[in-house]
Design a protein around this motif. Structure first.
Motif, PDB file in Angstrom:
ATOM      1  N   LEU A  38     -42.428  10.660   0.960  1.00 61.69           N
ATOM      2  CA  LEU A  38     -42.053   9.944   2.182  1.00 61.69           C
ATOM      3  C   LEU A  38     -40.546   9.963   2.404  1.00 61.69           C
ATOM      4  CD1 LEU A  38     -44.412   6.812   2.112  1.00 61.69           C
ATOM      5  CD2 LEU A  38     -44.617   8.865   3.517  1.00 61.69           C
ATOM      6  N   ILE A  39     -39.785   9.900   1.310  1.00 58.81           N
ATOM      7  CA  ILE A  39     -38.329   9.977   1.432  1.00 58.81           C
ATOM      8  C   ILE A  39     -37.922  11.315   2.043  1.00 58.81           C
ATOM      9  CG2 ILE A  39     -36.176  10.144   0.104  1.00 58.81           C
ATOM     10  CD1 ILE A  39     -37.368   8.096  -1.841  1.00 58.81           C
ATOM     11  N   ILE A  40     -38.629  12.370   1.648  1.00 57.94           N
ATOM     12  CA  ILE A  40     -38.299  13.705   2.151  1.00 57.94           C
ATOM     13  C   ILE A  40     -38.644  13.843   3.634  1.00 57.94           C
ATOM     14  CG2 ILE A  40     -38.843  16.164   1.953  1.00 57.94           C
ATOM     15  CD1 ILE A  40     -39.363  15.680  -1.024  1.00 57.94           C
ATOM     16  N   PRO A  92     -32.006  21.378   1.801  1.00 61.46           N
ATOM     17  CA  PRO A  92     -32.304  19.945   1.684  1.00 61.46           C
ATOM     18  C   PRO A  92     -31.025  19.107   1.619  1.00 61.46           C
ATOM     19  CG  PRO A  92     -33.576  21.242   0.105  1.00 61.46           C
ATOM     20  CD  PRO A  92     -32.540  22.159   0.675  1.00 61.46           C
ATOM     21  N   ASP A  93     -31.074  17.929   2.246  1.00 63.36           N
ATOM     22  CA  ASP A  93     -29.933  17.015   2.153  1.00 63.36           C
ATOM     23  C   ASP A  93     -30.062  16.130   0.928  1.00 63.36           C
ATOM     24  OD1 ASP A  93     -31.931  15.224   2.793  1.00 63.36           O
ATOM     25  OD2 ASP A  93     -31.257  14.901   4.848  1.00 63.36           O
ATOM     26  N   GLY A  94     -29.127  15.192   0.785  1.00 59.73           N
ATOM     27  CA  GLY A  94     -29.096  14.350  -0.417  1.00 59.73           C
ATOM     28  C   GLY A  94     -30.358  13.546  -0.614  1.00 59.73           C
ATOM     29  N   ALA A  95     -30.873  12.950   0.473  1.00 61.90           N
ATOM     30  CA  ALA A  95     -32.087  12.138   0.352  1.00 61.90           C
ATOM     31  C   ALA A  95     -33.288  12.981  -0.067  1.00 61.90           C
ATOM     32  CB  ALA A  95     -32.367  11.444   1.687  1.00 61.90           C
ATOM     33  N   TRP A 111     -33.203  15.631  -1.985  1.00 62.24           N
ATOM     34  CA  TRP A 111     -33.114  15.867  -3.430  1.00 62.24           C
ATOM     35  C   TRP A 111     -33.537  14.642  -4.228  1.00 62.24           C
ATOM     36  CZ3 TRP A 111     -33.368  20.468  -5.020  1.00 62.24           C
ATOM     37  CH2 TRP A 111     -32.752  21.521  -4.358  1.00 62.24           C
ATOM     38  N   VAL A 112     -33.223  13.451  -3.728  1.00 66.29           N
ATOM     39  CA  VAL A 112     -33.677  12.220  -4.386  1.00 66.29           C
ATOM     40  C   VAL A 112     -35.201  12.188  -4.409  1.00 66.29           C
ATOM     41  CG1 VAL A 112     -33.787   9.700  -4.197  1.00 66.29           C
ATOM     42  CG2 VAL A 112     -31.615  10.881  -3.848  1.00 66.29           C
ATOM     43  N   GLY A 113     -35.815  12.510  -3.273  1.00 66.56           N
ATOM     44  CA  GLY A 113     -37.270  12.537  -3.206  1.00 66.56           C
ATOM     45  C   GLY A 113     -37.878  13.540  -4.168  1.00 66.56           C
ATOM     46  N   ILE A 114     -37.271  14.717  -4.266  1.00 66.74           N
ATOM     47  CA  ILE A 114     -37.771  15.742  -5.179  1.00 66.74           C
ATOM     48  C   ILE A 114     -37.694  15.270  -6.625  1.00 66.74           C
ATOM     49  CG2 ILE A 114     -37.290  18.052  -6.118  1.00 66.74           C
ATOM     50  CD1 ILE A 114     -36.477  18.878  -3.288  1.00 66.74           C
ATOM     51  N   LEU A 115     -36.579  14.638  -6.996  1.00 65.76           N
ATOM     52  CA  LEU A 115     -36.424  14.134  -8.367  1.00 65.76           C
ATOM     53  C   LEU A 115     -37.467  13.063  -8.674  1.00 65.76           C
ATOM     54  CD1 LEU A 115     -32.519  13.933  -8.647  1.00 65.76           C
ATOM     55  CD2 LEU A 115     -34.051  15.546  -9.813  1.00 65.76           C
ATOM     56  N   ILE A 116     -37.740  12.204  -7.712  1.00 63.88           N
ATOM     57  CA  ILE A 116     -38.765  11.177  -7.912  1.00 63.88           C
ATOM     58  C   ILE A 116     -40.131  11.822  -8.119  1.00 63.88           C
ATOM     59  CG2 ILE A 116     -40.042   9.313  -6.767  1.00 63.88           C
ATOM     60  CD1 ILE A 116     -37.408   8.515  -5.425  1.00 63.88           C
ATOM     61  N   ILE A 117     -40.437  12.818  -7.314  1.00 62.74           N
ATOM     62  CA  ILE A 117     -41.722  13.519  -7.412  1.00 62.74           C
ATOM     63  C   ILE A 117     -41.884  14.194  -8.762  1.00 62.74           C
ATOM     64  CG2 ILE A 117     -42.997  15.513  -6.512  1.00 62.74           C
ATOM     65  CD1 ILE A 117     -41.797  14.715  -3.729  1.00 62.74           C
TER      66      ILE A 117
END
Length: 295
Positions: A123-125, A255-258, A260-266
């Motif tokens: 969802l963040i992505i 991808p923007d910063g958010a 990448w955050v989503g990818i790391l969470i996934i």
């Protein structure tokens, strides 16, 4: 499953690349045509692979895969690759819940939290997509619904069916269903179901798409042969990594910063499930419970 998820974004990248000249319906038809052709020699070599007592389930499975593929390829006309796949990943959550309802698979709260966490990462992505694109962003959602039931049928059939036969019949019935759709729509001028004559280069890309689909989905079937749906579901999020890389290399979607955050969470949620499953397996081995009983 991880190998399959890193491989399968190639299907979507090729489909998006061809979306300007070949309709989603025709790309879907070619995907099943080449899958059936690639697997035919293996089926002919082992004649028993033709024999099945669950033909109607194979037909339903093929139809669900056609619907999922057609919806997803239609969405790629409007959406960046990574966004389309990220929206699609409501599917692991859906399939985990459905597996508990229809297959009576059990899973603990830790695994459910990990799946929900991966969903939050997705969802963040996709946060801006509905604002920027509108209703076409629902195409991957419809694809996810169809694919969830396809996965349930895969899990049900793989217990008694050979994986090669599973994918061969998926190709055959997918080809039949898709052919019927293209014939019915031939005079209706439906954009997603038009048919054109591909160039030699486009035939090569369509062949490559079929090969990737065949190998990737065989890997998925083997994964579900040896592990429950609820264990494997979070690892499907790994596909976002491959789609992000291909989206940048082929279409310039960085991808923007958010994101990448989503990818790391996934990725983190998938790693946690893998770690948790290892702990459960060790505990069961110590008390003498067979993993096959648990599954």
């Amino acid at each position: 499953m991880v190998s399959a998820m890193l491989l399968l974004p190639g299907i979507d990248a090729i489909a998006k690349w061809l979306s300007g000249s070949i309709s989603a319906g025709q790309v879907t038809w070619c995907r099943f045509l080449f899958q059936a052709l690639f697997l035919l020699p293996f089926v002919l070599k082992a004649r028993g692979l033709f024999v099945t007592s669950s033909l109607w389930l194979h037909a339903l499975r093929g139809a669900l895969l056609v619907a999922a593929t057609l919806f997803f390829f239609s969405g790629l006309v409007y959406l960046p690759l990574a966004d389309a796949i990220s929206i699609f990943f409501v599917e692991p959550l859906l399939v985990t819940i459905l597996s508990a309802i229809f297959l009576k698979e059990t899973f603990g709260w830790r695994r459910l939290v990990a799946i929900l966490t991966g969903f939050i990462g997705a969802l963040i992505i996709i946060r801006p997509t509905f604002v920027d694109v509108g209703w076409p962003a629902m195409y991957p959602v419809f694809a996810a619904g169809c694919f969830s039931f396809y996965i349930l049928l895969t899990r049900k059939l793989v217990a008694k069916e050979d994986p090669i036969r599973l994918q061969f019949y998926a190709g055959i019935f997918g080809l039949l269903v898709c052919s019927a759709l293209l014939v019915v729509a031939s005079g209706l001028e439906i954009r997603s179901l038009t048919v054109v004559q591909p160039t030699l280069t486009e035939w090569g890309l369509l062949c490559a798409l079929g090969l990737i689909a065949t190998v990737g989905h065989i890997l998925v079937v083997y994964a579900f042969k040896y592990a429950p749906v609820s264990v494997l579901a979070p690892f499907q999020y790994v596909e976002i990594i491959g789609s992000t890389v291909l989206g940048f290399l082929l279409f310039g979607d960085f991808p923007d910063g958010a994101t990448w955050v989503g990818i790391l969470i996934i990725v983190g949620s998938g790693i946690y499930v893998f770690h948790r499953e290892a702990i459960v397996n060790v505990s069961e081995e110590q008390i003498g419970i067979s993993p096959s009983i648990r599954q």
